[in-house]
Design a protein around this motif. Sequence first.
Motif, PDB file in Angstrom:
ATOM      1  N   TRP A 115       0.812  -1.224   0.000  1.00 18.50           N
ATOM      2  CA  TRP A 115       0.000   0.000   0.000  1.00 18.50           C
ATOM      3  C   TRP A 115       0.844   1.273   0.000  1.00 18.50           C
ATOM      4  O   TRP A 115       0.325   2.357  -0.230  1.00 18.50           O
ATOM      5  CB  TRP A 115      -0.955  -0.006   1.189  1.00 18.50           C
ATOM      6  CG  TRP A 115      -2.183  -0.852   0.945  1.00 18.50           C
ATOM      7  CD1 TRP A 115      -2.283  -1.940   0.135  1.00 18.50           C
ATOM      8  CD2 TRP A 115      -3.485  -0.656   1.505  1.00 18.50           C
ATOM      9  NE1 TRP A 115      -3.556  -2.456   0.160  1.00 18.50           N
ATOM     10  CE2 TRP A 115      -4.316  -1.678   0.998  1.00 18.50           C
ATOM     11  CE3 TRP A 115      -4.022   0.268   2.393  1.00 18.50           C
ATOM     12  CZ2 TRP A 115      -5.658  -1.801   1.336  1.00 18.50           C
ATOM     13  CZ3 TRP A 115      -5.358   0.156   2.756  1.00 18.50           C
ATOM     14  CH2 TRP A 115      -6.165  -0.866   2.224  1.00 18.50           C
ATOM     15  N   ALA A 116       2.155   1.150   0.260  1.00 19.67           N
ATOM     16  CA  ALA A 116       3.040   2.309   0.191  1.00 19.67           C
ATOM     17  C   ALA A 116       3.387   2.644  -1.250  1.00 19.67           C
ATOM     18  O   ALA A 116       3.901   3.730  -1.544  1.00 19.67           O
ATOM     19  CB  ALA A 116       4.311   2.044   0.992  1.00 19.67           C
ATOM     20  N   ARG A 117       3.111   1.730  -2.173  1.00 15.55           N
ATOM     21  CA  ARG A 117       3.474   1.935  -3.571  1.00 15.55           C
ATOM     22  C   ARG A 117       2.357   2.547  -4.399  1.00 15.55           C
ATOM     23  O   ARG A 117       2.570   2.908  -5.552  1.00 15.55           O
ATOM     24  CB  ARG A 117       3.863   0.594  -4.197  1.00 15.55           C
ATOM     25  CG  ARG A 117       4.965  -0.129  -3.456  1.00 15.55           C
ATOM     26  CD  ARG A 117       5.240  -1.475  -4.081  1.00 15.55           C
ATOM     27  NE  ARG A 117       6.183  -2.249  -3.290  1.00 15.55           N
ATOM     28  CZ  ARG A 117       6.613  -3.463  -3.621  1.00 15.55           C
ATOM     29  NH1 ARG A 117       6.164  -4.030  -4.734  1.00 15.55           N
ATOM     30  NH2 ARG A 117       7.470  -4.106  -2.847  1.00 15.55           N
ATOM     31  N   VAL A 118       1.160   2.635  -3.822  1.00 13.13           N
ATOM     32  CA  VAL A 118       0.010   3.129  -4.577  1.00 13.13           C
ATOM     33  C   VAL A 118      -0.288   4.574  -4.204  1.00 13.13           C
ATOM     34  O   VAL A 118       0.355   5.160  -3.338  1.00 13.13           O
ATOM     35  CB  VAL A 118      -1.232   2.247  -4.306  1.00 13.13           C
ATOM     36  CG1 VAL A 118      -0.969   0.827  -4.748  1.00 13.13           C
ATOM     37  CG2 VAL A 118      -1.616   2.288  -2.822  1.00 13.13           C
ATOM     38  N   ARG A 119      -1.282   5.142  -4.865  1.00 12.53           N
ATOM     39  CA  ARG A 119      -1.721   6.509  -4.565  1.00 12.53           C
ATOM     40  C   ARG A 119      -3.187   6.487  -4.155  1.00 12.53           C
ATOM     41  O   ARG A 119      -3.849   5.450  -4.224  1.00 12.53           O
ATOM     42  CB  ARG A 119      -1.530   7.406  -5.798  1.00 12.53           C
ATOM     43  CG  ARG A 119      -0.079   7.661  -6.170  1.00 12.53           C
ATOM     44  CD  ARG A 119       0.609   8.553  -5.170  1.00 12.53           C
ATOM     45  NE  ARG A 119       2.003   8.824  -5.518  1.00 12.53           N
ATOM     46  CZ  ARG A 119       2.806   9.576  -4.789  1.00 12.53           C
ATOM     47  NH1 ARG A 119       2.346  10.134  -3.680  1.00 12.53           N
ATOM     48  NH2 ARG A 119       4.066   9.776  -5.151  1.00 12.53           N
ATOM     49  N   GLY A 120      -3.682   7.631  -3.725  1.00 10.92           N
ATOM     50  CA  GLY A 120      -5.093   7.738  -3.408  1.00 10.92           C
ATOM     51  C   GLY A 120      -5.427   7.336  -1.986  1.00 10.92           C
ATOM     52  O   GLY A 120      -4.600   7.446  -1.068  1.00 10.92           O
ATOM     53  N   LEU A 121      -6.657   6.835  -1.811  1.00  9.48           N
ATOM     54  CA  LEU A 121      -7.183   6.544  -0.475  1.00  9.48           C
ATOM     55  C   LEU A 121      -6.361   5.491   0.242  1.00  9.48           C
ATOM     56  O   LEU A 121      -6.094   5.604   1.447  1.00  9.48           O
ATOM     57  CB  LEU A 121      -8.636   6.089  -0.576  1.00  9.48           C
ATOM     58  CG  LEU A 121      -9.336   5.755   0.746  1.00  9.48           C
ATOM     59  CD1 LEU A 121      -9.368   6.967   1.675  1.00  9.48           C
ATOM     60  CD2 LEU A 121     -10.739   5.221   0.502  1.00  9.48           C
ATOM     61  N   VAL A 125      -4.732   5.987   3.898  1.00  3.04           N
ATOM     62  CA  VAL A 125      -5.088   5.123   5.039  1.00  3.04           C
ATOM     63  C   VAL A 125      -3.837   4.490   5.636  1.00  3.04           C
ATOM     64  O   VAL A 125      -3.645   4.507   6.858  1.00  3.04           O
ATOM     65  CB  VAL A 125      -6.093   4.034   4.604  1.00  3.04           C
ATOM     66  CG1 VAL A 125      -6.262   2.978   5.705  1.00  3.04           C
ATOM     67  CG2 VAL A 125      -7.443   4.655   4.274  1.00  3.04           C
ATOM     68  N   TYR A 126      -2.981   3.932   4.772  1.00  3.36           N
ATOM     69  CA  TYR A 126      -1.777   3.276   5.294  1.00  3.36           C
ATOM     70  C   TYR A 126      -0.821   4.297   5.914  1.00  3.36           C
ATOM     71  O   TYR A 126      -0.162   4.010   6.915  1.00  3.36           O
ATOM     72  CB  TYR A 126      -1.069   2.503   4.191  1.00  3.36           C
ATOM     73  CG  TYR A 126       0.021   1.619   4.733  1.00  3.36           C
ATOM     74  CD1 TYR A 126      -0.286   0.525   5.530  1.00  3.36           C
ATOM     75  CD2 TYR A 126       1.365   1.886   4.466  1.00  3.36           C
ATOM     76  CE1 TYR A 126       0.704  -0.275   6.064  1.00  3.36           C
ATOM     77  CE2 TYR A 126       2.365   1.088   4.990  1.00  3.36           C
ATOM     78  CZ  TYR A 126       2.038   0.007   5.788  1.00  3.36           C
ATOM     79  OH  TYR A 126       3.028  -0.773   6.315  1.00  3.36           O
ATOM     80  N   SER A 127      -0.752   5.499   5.345  1.00  5.46           N
ATOM     81  CA  SER A 127       0.129   6.545   5.868  1.00  5.46           C
ATOM     82  C   SER A 127      -0.299   7.000   7.261  1.00  5.46           C
ATOM     83  O   SER A 127       0.525   7.534   8.015  1.00  5.46           O
ATOM     84  CB  SER A 127       0.142   7.753   4.927  1.00  5.46           C
ATOM     85  OG  SER A 127       0.650   7.416   3.659  1.00  5.46           O
ATOM     86  N   ASN A 128      -1.573   6.817   7.586  1.00  3.88           N
ATOM     87  CA  ASN A 128      -2.086   7.242   8.888  1.00  3.88           C
ATOM     88  C   ASN A 128      -2.634   6.067   9.702  1.00  3.88           C
ATOM     89  O   ASN A 128      -3.366   6.272  10.668  1.00  3.88           O
ATOM     90  CB  ASN A 128      -3.194   8.278   8.684  1.00  3.88           C
ATOM     91  CG  ASN A 128      -2.691   9.544   8.007  1.00  3.88           C
ATOM     92  OD1 ASN A 128      -2.112  10.410   8.641  1.00  3.88           O
ATOM     93  ND2 ASN A 128      -2.893   9.636   6.701  1.00  3.88           N
ATOM     94  N   SER A 129      -2.258   4.843   9.315  1.00  3.22           N
ATOM     95  CA  SER A 129      -2.861   3.655   9.919  1.00  3.22           C
ATOM     96  C   SER A 129      -2.545   3.505  11.404  1.00  3.22           C
ATOM     97  O   SER A 129      -3.405   3.057  12.172  1.00  3.22           O
ATOM     98  CB  SER A 129      -2.408   2.397   9.166  1.00  3.22           C
ATOM     99  OG  SER A 129      -0.987   2.324   9.108  1.00  3.22           O
ATOM    100  N   LEU A 130      -1.355   3.890  11.830  1.00  6.67           N
ATOM    101  CA  LEU A 130      -1.013   3.749  13.247  1.00  6.67           C
ATOM    102  C   LEU A 130      -1.886   4.659  14.108  1.00  6.67           C
ATOM    103  O   LEU A 130      -2.460   4.227  15.112  1.00  6.67           O
ATOM    104  CB  LEU A 130       0.469   4.067  13.464  1.00  6.67           C
ATOM    105  CG  LEU A 130       0.983   3.885  14.891  1.00  6.67           C
ATOM    106  CD1 LEU A 130       0.780   2.452  15.363  1.00  6.67           C
ATOM    107  CD2 LEU A 130       2.465   4.269  14.984  1.00  6.67           C
ATOM    108  N   GLY A 131      -2.005   5.918  13.705  1.00  4.21           N
ATOM    109  CA  GLY A 131      -2.853   6.845  14.450  1.00  4.21           C
ATOM    110  C   GLY A 131      -4.317   6.445  14.392  1.00  4.21           C
ATOM    111  O   GLY A 131      -5.043   6.561  15.387  1.00  4.21           O
TER     112      GLY A 131
END
Length: 223
Positions: A115-121, A125-131
């Motif tokens: 999911w770090a290789r894609v764009r969009g939603l 989501v993965y960029s903020n998944s920990l929070g």
Amino acid sequence: MRRIKDNALSLAFLVMFLLALAGQAWAGATHYNEEQLVNGLQAVSVWKYVTSSSFAVDVAENWQSEYLQFLLFITLTVWLVQKGSPESKQPGEEGPEPDREQLVGEHAEKDSPRWARVRGLRLWVYSNSLGLVMGAIFVLSWLAQSVAGLAAYNSERITDLRDPVNWSWYVTSSEFWDRSLQNWQSELLAVLSMVVLSIYLRQRGSPESKPVGAPHHATSVEG
């Protein structure tokens, strides 16, 4: 043995958590039964106590305060810094940081999460998944505390021959917020202590500390 060594930190905390939870169950049941006998009521088994609202509210109110602490620390350290603390980013690096530094999209590496290789939603989501997960656990723990606390509170009121109250009354009552805020303030003080004391004090070999010889003004440096 290699797998145990590679996961030693999480396993150690898991064992300590289970031991502490078991100890809380035993001590809580003992204290609960003492109050039962004082009030002329029947003592209960440890199993009945751990499935009661009294035990559930004590556990949930501690969990929600812990996850609130993590949620605030994870999200606030994106935008706020503390010069000299290993728990902070460098001054001037506030914000979510460029894609190149975060290894996302076209900057992702061969073994980066999918999911770090894609764009969009999906990337958001993965960029903020920990929070997001910490926030969800906090909200669920808070709700569990409110429901279990309501049941325990109404049980006490019925014992005292008073009318029970509804959920909306309970979550706006001093009883509920006294229980919540006394946990919140201790967690926030603990984070404040860690952020500030780690500027001047050291723990050799710990990634939560700067190297022993690092200057006090060194920021975002770990041992």
